[in-house]
Design a protein around this motif. Structure first.
Motif, PDB file in Angstrom:
ATOM      1  N   ARG A   9       0.818  -1.209   0.000  1.00  0.00           N
ATOM      2  CA  ARG A   9       0.000   0.000   0.000  1.00  0.00           C
ATOM      3  C   ARG A   9       0.859   1.271   0.000  1.00  0.00           C
ATOM      4  NH1 ARG A   9      -5.125  -1.535   4.002  1.00  0.00           N
ATOM      5  NH2 ARG A   9      -5.950  -3.212   2.672  1.00  0.00           N
ATOM      6  N   GLY A  10       1.838   1.264  -0.872  1.00  0.00           N
ATOM      7  CA  GLY A  10       2.669   2.446  -1.042  1.00  0.00           C
ATOM      8  C   GLY A  10       3.742   2.634  -0.009  1.00  0.00           C
ATOM      9  N   ARG A  11       3.936   1.626   0.856  1.00  0.00           N
ATOM     10  CA  ARG A  11       4.927   1.756   1.924  1.00  0.00           C
ATOM     11  C   ARG A  11       5.886   0.589   1.927  1.00  0.00           C
ATOM     12  NH1 ARG A  11       2.205   1.695   7.286  1.00  0.00           N
ATOM     13  NH2 ARG A  11       4.310   2.166   8.021  1.00  0.00           N
ATOM     14  N   ASP A  12       7.091   0.864   2.383  1.00  0.00           N
ATOM     15  CA  ASP A  12       8.129  -0.135   2.612  1.00  0.00           C
ATOM     16  C   ASP A  12       7.991  -0.592   4.064  1.00  0.00           C
ATOM     17  OD1 ASP A  12      10.542  -1.372   3.316  1.00  0.00           O
ATOM     18  OD2 ASP A  12      11.761  -0.039   2.098  1.00  0.00           O
ATOM     19  N   VAL A  13       7.602  -1.871   4.280  1.00  0.00           N
ATOM     20  CA  VAL A  13       7.367  -2.335   5.649  1.00  0.00           C
ATOM     21  C   VAL A  13       8.079  -3.667   5.891  1.00  0.00           C
ATOM     22  CG1 VAL A  13       5.128  -1.182   5.769  1.00  0.00           C
ATOM     23  CG2 VAL A  13       5.231  -3.587   5.070  1.00  0.00           C
ATOM     24  N   TRP A  14       8.358  -3.927   7.176  1.00  0.00           N
ATOM     25  CA  TRP A  14       8.882  -5.220   7.598  1.00  0.00           C
ATOM     26  C   TRP A  14       7.725  -6.030   8.184  1.00  0.00           C
ATOM     27  CZ3 TRP A  14      13.779  -7.204   7.050  1.00  0.00           C
ATOM     28  CH2 TRP A  14      14.750  -6.312   6.587  1.00  0.00           C
ATOM     29  N   ALA A  15       7.681  -7.307   7.851  1.00  0.00           N
ATOM     30  CA  ALA A  15       6.589  -8.164   8.310  1.00  0.00           C
ATOM     31  C   ALA A  15       7.160  -9.454   8.887  1.00  0.00           C
ATOM     32  CB  ALA A  15       5.649  -8.483   7.152  1.00  0.00           C
ATOM     33  N   GLU A  16       6.446 -10.032   9.833  1.00  0.00           N
ATOM     34  CA  GLU A  16       6.819 -11.333  10.377  1.00  0.00           C
ATOM     35  C   GLU A  16       6.245 -12.435   9.486  1.00  0.00           C
ATOM     36  OE1 GLU A  16       5.749 -11.883  14.432  1.00  0.00           O
ATOM     37  OE2 GLU A  16       6.738 -10.036  15.108  1.00  0.00           O
ATOM     38  N   VAL A  17       7.038 -13.463   9.254  1.00  0.00           N
ATOM     39  CA  VAL A  17       6.619 -14.579   8.416  1.00  0.00           C
ATOM     40  C   VAL A  17       6.027 -15.659   9.313  1.00  0.00           C
ATOM     41  CG1 VAL A  17       7.342 -16.280   6.698  1.00  0.00           C
ATOM     42  CG2 VAL A  17       8.496 -14.046   6.829  1.00  0.00           C
ATOM     43  N   GLY A  18       4.848 -16.150   8.941  1.00  0.00           N
ATOM     44  CA  GLY A  18       4.217 -17.206   9.719  1.00  0.00           C
ATOM     45  C   GLY A  18       5.055 -18.474   9.721  1.00  0.00           C
ATOM     46  N   GLU A  19       4.814 -19.321  10.714  1.00  0.00           N
ATOM     47  CA  GLU A  19       5.603 -20.546  10.854  1.00  0.00           C
ATOM     48  C   GLU A  19       5.496 -21.444   9.629  1.00  0.00           C
ATOM     49  OE1 GLU A  19       4.805 -22.656  14.433  1.00  0.00           O
ATOM     50  OE2 GLU A  19       5.362 -20.988  15.749  1.00  0.00           O
ATOM     51  N   ASP A  20       4.346 -21.396   8.952  1.00  0.00           N
ATOM     52  CA  ASP A  20       4.175 -22.239   7.765  1.00  0.00           C
ATOM     53  C   ASP A  20       4.756 -21.596   6.516  1.00  0.00           C
ATOM     54  OD1 ASP A  20       2.398 -20.169   7.413  1.00  0.00           O
ATOM     55  OD2 ASP A  20       0.625 -21.447   7.136  1.00  0.00           O
ATOM     56  N   GLY A  21       5.257 -20.357   6.636  1.00  0.00           N
ATOM     57  CA  GLY A  21       5.837 -19.658   5.490  1.00  0.00           C
ATOM     58  C   GLY A  21       4.817 -19.199   4.473  1.00  0.00           C
ATOM     59  N   ALA A  22       3.523 -19.300   4.813  1.00  0.00           N
ATOM     60  CA  ALA A  22       2.469 -18.984   3.848  1.00  0.00           C
ATOM     61  C   ALA A  22       1.834 -17.618   4.079  1.00  0.00           C
ATOM     62  CB  ALA A  22       1.389 -20.069   3.885  1.00  0.00           C
ATOM     63  N   THR A  23       2.082 -17.020   5.252  1.00  0.00           N
ATOM     64  CA  THR A  23       1.461 -15.737   5.557  1.00  0.00           C
ATOM     65  C   THR A  23       2.486 -14.764   6.114  1.00  0.00           C
ATOM     66  OG1 THR A  23       0.857 -16.481   7.782  1.00  0.00           O
ATOM     67  CG2 THR A  23      -0.796 -16.754   6.038  1.00  0.00           C
ATOM     68  N   LEU A  24       2.170 -13.485   5.961  1.00  0.00           N
ATOM     69  CA  LEU A  24       2.972 -12.407   6.520  1.00  0.00           C
ATOM     70  C   LEU A  24       2.097 -11.607   7.474  1.00  0.00           C
ATOM     71  CD1 LEU A  24       4.632 -11.156   3.201  1.00  0.00           C
ATOM     72  CD2 LEU A  24       5.759 -12.473   5.006  1.00  0.00           C
ATOM     73  N   ARG A  25       2.649 -11.287   8.624  1.00  0.00           N
ATOM     74  CA  ARG A  25       1.921 -10.454   9.586  1.00  0.00           C
ATOM     75  C   ARG A  25       2.509  -9.049   9.546  1.00  0.00           C
ATOM     76  NH1 ARG A  25      -1.523 -11.246  13.744  1.00  0.00           N
ATOM     77  NH2 ARG A  25      -1.560  -9.723  15.448  1.00  0.00           N
ATOM     78  N   LEU A  26       1.677  -8.083   9.140  1.00  0.00           N
ATOM     79  CA  LEU A  26       2.123  -6.707   8.985  1.00  0.00           C
ATOM     80  C   LEU A  26       2.150  -6.001  10.337  1.00  0.00           C
ATOM     81  CD1 LEU A  26       0.004  -5.874   5.806  1.00  0.00           C
ATOM     82  CD2 LEU A  26       2.367  -6.683   5.924  1.00  0.00           C
ATOM     83  N   PRO A  27       2.870  -4.864  10.436  1.00  0.00           N
ATOM     84  CA  PRO A  27       2.944  -4.144  11.713  1.00  0.00           C
ATOM     85  C   PRO A  27       1.576  -3.758  12.272  1.00  0.00           C
ATOM     86  CG  PRO A  27       4.601  -3.322  10.197  1.00  0.00           C
ATOM     87  CD  PRO A  27       3.746  -4.274   9.422  1.00  0.00           C
ATOM     88  N   CYS A  28       0.588  -3.541  11.403  1.00  0.00           N
ATOM     89  CA  CYS A  28      -0.756  -3.166  11.843  1.00  0.00           C
ATOM     90  C   CYS A  28      -1.548  -4.359  12.365  1.00  0.00           C
ATOM     91  CB  CYS A  28      -1.516  -2.508  10.701  1.00  0.00           C
ATOM     92  SG  CYS A  28      -1.802  -3.601   9.287  1.00  0.00           S
ATOM     93  N   GLY A  29      -0.998  -5.574  12.225  1.00  0.00           N
ATOM     94  CA  GLY A  29      -1.685  -6.772  12.665  1.00  0.00           C
ATOM     95  C   GLY A  29      -2.372  -7.533  11.549  1.00  0.00           C
ATOM     96  N   GLN A  30      -2.516  -6.904  10.393  1.00  0.00           N
ATOM     97  CA  GLN A  30      -3.138  -7.551   9.240  1.00  0.00           C
ATOM     98  C   GLN A  30      -2.236  -8.671   8.725  1.00  0.00           C
ATOM     99  OE1 GLN A  30      -3.730  -4.853   5.961  1.00  0.00           O
ATOM    100  NE2 GLN A  30      -4.239  -6.483   4.515  1.00  0.00           N
ATOM    101  N   THR A  31      -2.844  -9.726   8.181  1.00  0.00           N
ATOM    102  CA  THR A  31      -2.074 -10.799   7.572  1.00  0.00           C
ATOM    103  C   THR A  31      -2.236 -10.754   6.056  1.00  0.00           C
ATOM    104  OG1 THR A  31      -3.889 -12.392   7.833  1.00  0.00           O
ATOM    105  CG2 THR A  31      -2.220 -12.294   9.589  1.00  0.00           C
ATOM    106  N   LEU A  32      -1.215 -11.238   5.384  1.00  0.00           N
ATOM    107  CA  LEU A  32      -1.182 -11.212   3.923  1.00  0.00           C
ATOM    108  C   LEU A  32      -0.591 -12.521   3.428  1.00  0.00           C
ATOM    109  CD1 LEU A  32      -1.344  -9.320   1.295  1.00  0.00           C
ATOM    110  CD2 LEU A  32       1.090  -8.886   1.728  1.00  0.00           C
ATOM    111  N   PRO A  33      -1.224 -13.198   2.476  1.00  0.00           N
ATOM    112  CA  PRO A  33      -0.610 -14.410   1.913  1.00  0.00           C
ATOM    113  C   PRO A  33       0.735 -14.061   1.260  1.00  0.00           C
ATOM    114  CG  PRO A  33      -2.918 -14.228   1.260  1.00  0.00           C
ATOM    115  CD  PRO A  33      -2.543 -12.915   1.868  1.00  0.00           C
ATOM    116  N   THR A  34       1.736 -14.896   1.467  1.00  0.00           N
ATOM    117  CA  THR A  34       3.047 -14.611   0.880  1.00  0.00           C
ATOM    118  C   THR A  34       2.976 -14.561  -0.640  1.00  0.00           C
ATOM    119  OG1 THR A  34       3.586 -16.973   1.003  1.00  0.00           O
ATOM    120  CG2 THR A  34       4.374 -15.569   2.801  1.00  0.00           C
TER     121      THR A  34
END
Length: 250
Positions: A9-34
């Protein structure tokens, strides 16, 4: 834990990768499929990036060199040479001897100056993967990797994420491999490094202060395979992940 750098969404962000490697958790708490992520190089802007040449005994013999150099071959890399996971790398029309080089990358987590090899890994925060493409036609000589070879725009894919050092018990016991269009073209083990990760941190810190975010590309094992535009190249390191890149005509 794994951390990835993405464009969202127009920003450079760092996200945590889920244990299964299939999802990303954004700083806002939202998840995103890898699979929906736009991956950026997990490189901190302004960080120093050191790279090693001829740091694997098997690759040195493959190229006709002595298995071990008397002194390490170190060169620097700039920000613009990096491209993220699933990104495109330009292959110049005259680069008929362009080949991938799978490398373990160590990321510094705390300042290191004059540290010993015995304590060096205490200063490593994590690890990632790089594919430091070489273009033999542009190489002046093996002991002086020039900018035309190693600092071209988008010619060093890196990522997909950074794995915490605590999750990599022994960086000298990892299998590496490279596949081009599914064909295995390179394989080896970090056990074959001439200088270990700890040795490299100690060596570099004897001359300069390594700072958090600085990176060390530790060299590549044997296996030279020339690539063409349109090829898909996948570098994999045990315990770290898989880095995918595509070559495009330039």
């Amino acid at each position: 834990m794994k951390r990835a750098r993405i464009y969202h969404r127009g920003r450079d962000v760092w996200a945590e990768v889920g244990e299964d490697g299939a999802t990303l958790r954004l700083p806002c708490g939202q998840t995103l499929p890898t699979g929906d992520a736009q991956w950026l190089p997990p490189v901190q802007r302004g960080a120093a990036v050191y790279a090693l040449g001829l740091n694997y005994a098997d690759h040195n013999k493959e190229l006709g060199f002595a298995p071990k150099l008397e002194t390490p071959l170190v060169f620097m890399k700039g920000d613009n040479c990096f491209v993220g996971h699933r990104g495109d790398t330009p292959r110049p029309a005259d680069a008929n001897q362009m080949h991938p080089e799978c490398e373990l990358v160590a990321i510094i987590g705390s300042p290191a100056r004059g540290v010993s090899a015995e304590t060096a890994l205490d200063h490593v925060a994590g690890y990632t993967i790089a594919n430091d493409y070489a273009i033999r036609e542009y190489l002046e000589n093996y002991y002086r990797p020039n900018a035309r070879v190693k600092n071209r725009d988008a010619t060093t894919p890196i990522g997909p994420w950074i794995v915490d050092a605590a999750d990599v018990p022994d960086p000298q016991a990892l299998r590496l491999s490279t596949r081009v269009n599914g064909q295995l073209v390179q394989q080896g083990s970090t056990a074959d490094m001439v200088m270990s990760v700890a040795d490299l941190v100690a060596h570099l810190s004897s001359a300069t202060t390594l700072m958090p975010g600085d990176m060390i590309l530790t060299g590549t094992p044997q296996g030279v395979h020339f690539c063409a535009a349109g090829d898909e190249v996948v570098c994999e390191i045990e315990g770290i992940g898989r880095l995918t890149n595509h070559l495009v005509a330039s």
